[in-house]
Design an enzyme around this catalytic site. Structure first.
Site, PDB file in Angstrom:
ATOM      1  N   LYS A 190       0.851  -1.186   0.000  1.00 59.62           N
ATOM      2  CA  LYS A 190       0.000   0.000   0.000  1.00 59.62           C
ATOM      3  C   LYS A 190       0.886   1.235   0.000  1.00 59.62           C
ATOM      4  O   LYS A 190       1.393   1.653   1.036  1.00 59.62           O
ATOM      5  CB  LYS A 190      -0.923   0.037   1.220  1.00 59.62           C
ATOM      6  N   GLU A 263      10.014   1.457  10.730  1.00 62.15           N
ATOM      7  CA  GLU A 263      10.852   2.643  10.887  1.00 62.15           C
ATOM      8  C   GLU A 263       9.913   3.819  11.080  1.00 62.15           C
ATOM      9  O   GLU A 263       9.086   4.115  10.214  1.00 62.15           O
ATOM     10  CB  GLU A 263      11.742   2.882   9.665  1.00 62.15           C
ATOM     11  N   CYS A 297      12.878  11.071   7.358  1.00 63.42           N
ATOM     12  CA  CYS A 297      12.869  10.625   8.758  1.00 63.42           C
ATOM     13  C   CYS A 297      14.229  10.764   9.427  1.00 63.42           C
ATOM     14  O   CYS A 297      14.307  10.932  10.639  1.00 63.42           O
ATOM     15  CB  CYS A 297      12.415   9.168   8.840  1.00 63.42           C
ATOM     16  N   GLU A 395       8.573  16.441  15.953  1.00 58.81           N
ATOM     17  CA  GLU A 395       9.096  16.322  14.592  1.00 58.81           C
ATOM     18  C   GLU A 395       8.366  17.313  13.679  1.00 58.81           C
ATOM     19  O   GLU A 395       7.146  17.310  13.575  1.00 58.81           O
ATOM     20  CB  GLU A 395       8.904  14.896  14.073  1.00 58.81           C
TER      21      GLU A 395
END
Length: 526
Positions: A190, A263, A297, A395
Site C-alpha cells: 500500500k 521505521e 525521517c 518532529e
C-alpha cells in the site's frame, strides 16, 4: 534576503505521457469503479488519475498473491534473484523517466530524486548478490558433537504487507520489497495515493524483467477502507511512517502474533564539536537538514554547536542556507524542491510562527514561497528555541533546523539524547576516533561521523533502524532479508539416543554426561 529560484520552464515539463500513466494505473489491484486524482505539488495541477482499491479488491489481491507465492517459493534462490540482477541495468537505461515520475509526484528536487534512484539500484543489487548465501541451509552445532547433527533452514513468511511512505516512495517501497520477494514471499503493497506512481513504475519494469505478474500486488486507497483487510491477512508487516501510526498498526498485528518491522519518527540531532572543519561541516549540515525539503525521517532537526566554534560556524551555515536555489524545474540546477502535502506546509508554518512569536530568532528563511509553487517553504535556520516551543521536541518534517550553543562535549551528548526518538544522529569533528567515541554514546540506531545521514543509510551491509520510539527491527544488512523468513531447526540424532544405552542406569548415565561436560569444555568442543 529570499532564497534564489531557478526559473521554471513551460507547463508541459510538469506532465507525464498519457500512455505511461495508463500502463501504470493498470497494475493497481482494483475493479476501477472509483478513481483518485494525483496533483503535482509543483503547481497543484492534476498529474494522473489512478483506480482506488476497495476492501474486496484487497482480499482478491491476497488470493492472487498466495497462489503466485506457492510457485515462487519452490524456485531456487538463484532463479528468484534474476529479475533483480537485471533491474540495476534497466534502471540506469531508464533513469530520466523514473526521475521525472518521482519529482512530479513528490515535488522534490532532481538531485534528491536521484538519491532514491541510487538506493533502489544499489540496495536491490546488494541483496541479489547475497540472497543465495543468506538463505542457504546452515550447519549448527548439535548437543553432542558427531552424534546430534543440526541444520538451520529459512522459509518465506508467505505474503508480506508493506505500507510505504509518501516522502521517499520509490526507495522505501522497492528497496524493502526486493529482499522480501527474493526471500520467497509475495507482497501486497500500500503506497500513499499521492506517490503511488513510482511504485507502479518499478513493478511494471520488474514484470518486464521476468517477475511473475501476481507476485507483487499494489493496492491504493485510504486506511479506513483498506487498512483492516490489508493488516488482517498479512503473514508479516513492514511499515515506514509516523510513530503514532506505527503504534496503532502494531496493536492490530500483535493480537494475531504476526511479526513486523517499523521505521518511525525522529527528531535527529547533529553535534558540531570544537575541532570541526567549519566549511565542510556547514555544507554537510545543509545536506543533512534540507534534503527533500527536510521531509526525511533521518534528516537533522536539532543542531548542538560547541561555543568555541559557534560564532564561525553558524553565520557560514546560515549564509549557505540563504543561497540555496529553489525551483520546480526537472533539472539538477535546483537545490531544494517543494513540500509534498498542504498539511506539511501547515505544520512547518505553524512551528516556525509559534517559535518566532515566543522569542526564536530567524537566521535564514522563515516564510513560505507561493510565487515559486503552492507548497514551497524556504530553508529555515532558527536560534533561541526553547523547550516550550513545538519546534523543540516535536518532529517538524520540513526544511527547519534549530541551533543550540553548548559548552562541552558532555552537554552536547546529554542534550542530543534528551528525546523520545532515536533514529539517526550526526557528529562532526576532525578527529574521527573522537567522533566514533561520541557516536557510541548516542541513543540512535544509526550515527554518522562527518556526514548527515547518507553514510550509514547507504551502507547496505549494515543494519538501519531506530531505537526508543523510532521503530522496531531493521532494514538493510542480513536482517533486512532474513526478517522476511521463518527460521526452522532440523536436528537428527545418530549412533545413540539421548537416554541411557542398554542396561546402564540413569545414575551412571548422568555421571557420564556430567563428566562429558567438563571434557567438552577442556577440549573446547563446547
Amino acid at each position: 534576503m529570499a532564497s534564489p529560484t531557478v526559473p521554471a520552464k513551460g507547463a508541459a515539463e510538469h506532465k507525464l505521457p498519457r500512455t505511461l500513466i495508463e500502463r501504470l494505473a493498470s497494475h493497481v489491484a482494483s475493479d476501477g469503479a472509483e478513481t483518485a486524482t494525483i496533483p503535482t505539488p509543483f503547481t497543484g495541477e492534476p498529474l494522473a488519475t489512478v483506480p482506488v482499491s476497495t476492501a474486496a479488491d484487497v482480499l482478491k489481491a491476497y488470493e492472487r498473491a498466495r497462489e503466485a507465492q506457492r510457485s515462487w517459493a519452490r524456485l531456487p534462490v538463484s532463479e528468484r534473484v534474476k529479475p533483480f540482477l537485471r533491474l540495476s541495468d534497466a534502471l540506469v537505461d531508464r533513469r530520466d523517466e523514473i526521475l521525472d515520475v518521482i519529482q512530479l509526484e513528490t515535488g522534490k528536487a532532481r538531485r534528491h530524486a536521484m538519491e532514491e534512484f541510487l538506493d533502489v539500484a544499489l540496495c536491490s543489487l546488494y541483496y541479489a548478490r547475497r540472497a543465495e548465501r543468506l538463505l542457504r541451509p546452515r550447519r549448527r552445532q548439535g548437543m553432542m558433537p558427531g552424534v546430534t547433527r543440526v541444520r538451520e533452514l529459512r522459509h518465506p513468511k508467505g505474503v508480506v504487507a508493506l505500507i510505504a511512505p509518501w516522502n521517499y516512495p520509490f526507495a522505501l517501497g522497492a528497496s524493502d520489497i526486493a529482499p522480501a520477494l527474493m526471500a520467497g514471499n509475495a507482497v501486497i503493497q500500500k503506497p500513499d495515493t499521492q506517490t503511488c506512481l513510482s511504485s507502479l513504475w518499478v513493478l511494471d519494469l520488474l514484470i518486464s524483467l521476468g517477475l511473475p505478474r501476481d507476485l507483487w500486488q499494489v493496492v491504493v486507497g485510504e486506511p479506513a477502507e483498506i487498512g483492516d483487510p490489508l493488516i488482517d491477512n498479512a503473514d508479516y508487516l513492514s511499515f515506514t511512517g509516523s510513530t503514532k501510526g506505527g503504534k496503532a498498526i502494531a496493536g492490530k498485528v500483535a493480537s494475531r502474533l504476526v511479526g513486523y518491522s517499523m521505521e518511525l519518527g525522529g527528531k535527529n540531532p547533529m553535534i558540531v564539536l570544537d575541532d570541526a572543519d567549519v566549511e565542510r561541516t556547514a555544507r554537510g549540515a545543509v545536506r543533512a537538514c534540507f534534503t527533500n525539503a527536510g521531509q526525511l525521517c533521518i534528516s537533522i532537526e536539532r543542531m548542538y554547536v560547541h561555543e568555541a566554534i559557534y560564532d564561525r560556524f553558524v553565520p557560514r551555515f546560515a549564509e549557505i542556507t540563504k543561497n540555496l536555489r529553489l525551483g520546480t524545474e526537472l533539472s539538477f540546477d535546483v537545490e531544494m524542491g517543494s513540500l509534498t502535502y498542504p498539511r506539511q506546509l501547515d505544520v512547518v508554518t505553524r512551528h516556525v510562527e509559534q517559535a518566532v512569536k515566543e522569542g526564536a530568532t530567524v537566521l535564514a528563511g522563515g516564510r513560505p514561497r507561493p510565487e515559486v509553487g503552492p507548497l514551497f517553504y524556504e530553508p529555515t535556520v532558527l536560534t533561541d528555541v526553547t523547550g516550550e516551543m513545538d519546534l523543540c521536541a516535536n518532529e517538524t518534517f520540513g526544511p527547519v533546523v534549530a541551533i543550540y550553543k553548548v559548552k562541552s562535549e558532555e552537554e552536547a551528548i546529554r542534550r542530543a539524547n534528551d528525546t523520545e526518538f532515536g533514529l539517526n544522529a550526526s557528529v562532526w569533528t576532525k578527529d574521527v576516533a573522537r567522533g566514533r567515541r561520541v557516536a557510541a554514546r548516542l541513543e540512535a540506531g544509526t550515527v554518522n561521523v562527518n556526514d548527515g545521514f547518507g553514510a550509514a543509510f547507504a551502507s547496505y551491509d549494515a543494519p538501519m533502524g531506530g531505537m526508543k520510539q523510532s521503530g522496531m527491527g531493521r532494514r538493510h544488512g542480513s536482517e533486512g532479508l532474513l526478517k522476511f523468513t521463518e527460521v526452522q531447526t532440523v536436528a537428527s540424532q545418530h549412533f545413540m539416543d539421548l537416554e541411557p544405552p542398554g542396561k546402564i542406569g540413569y545414575d551412571t548415565f548422568a555421571d557420564v554426561m556430567a563428566t562429558g561436560i567438563k571434557l567438552m569444555k577442556r577440549l573446547r568442543v563446547k
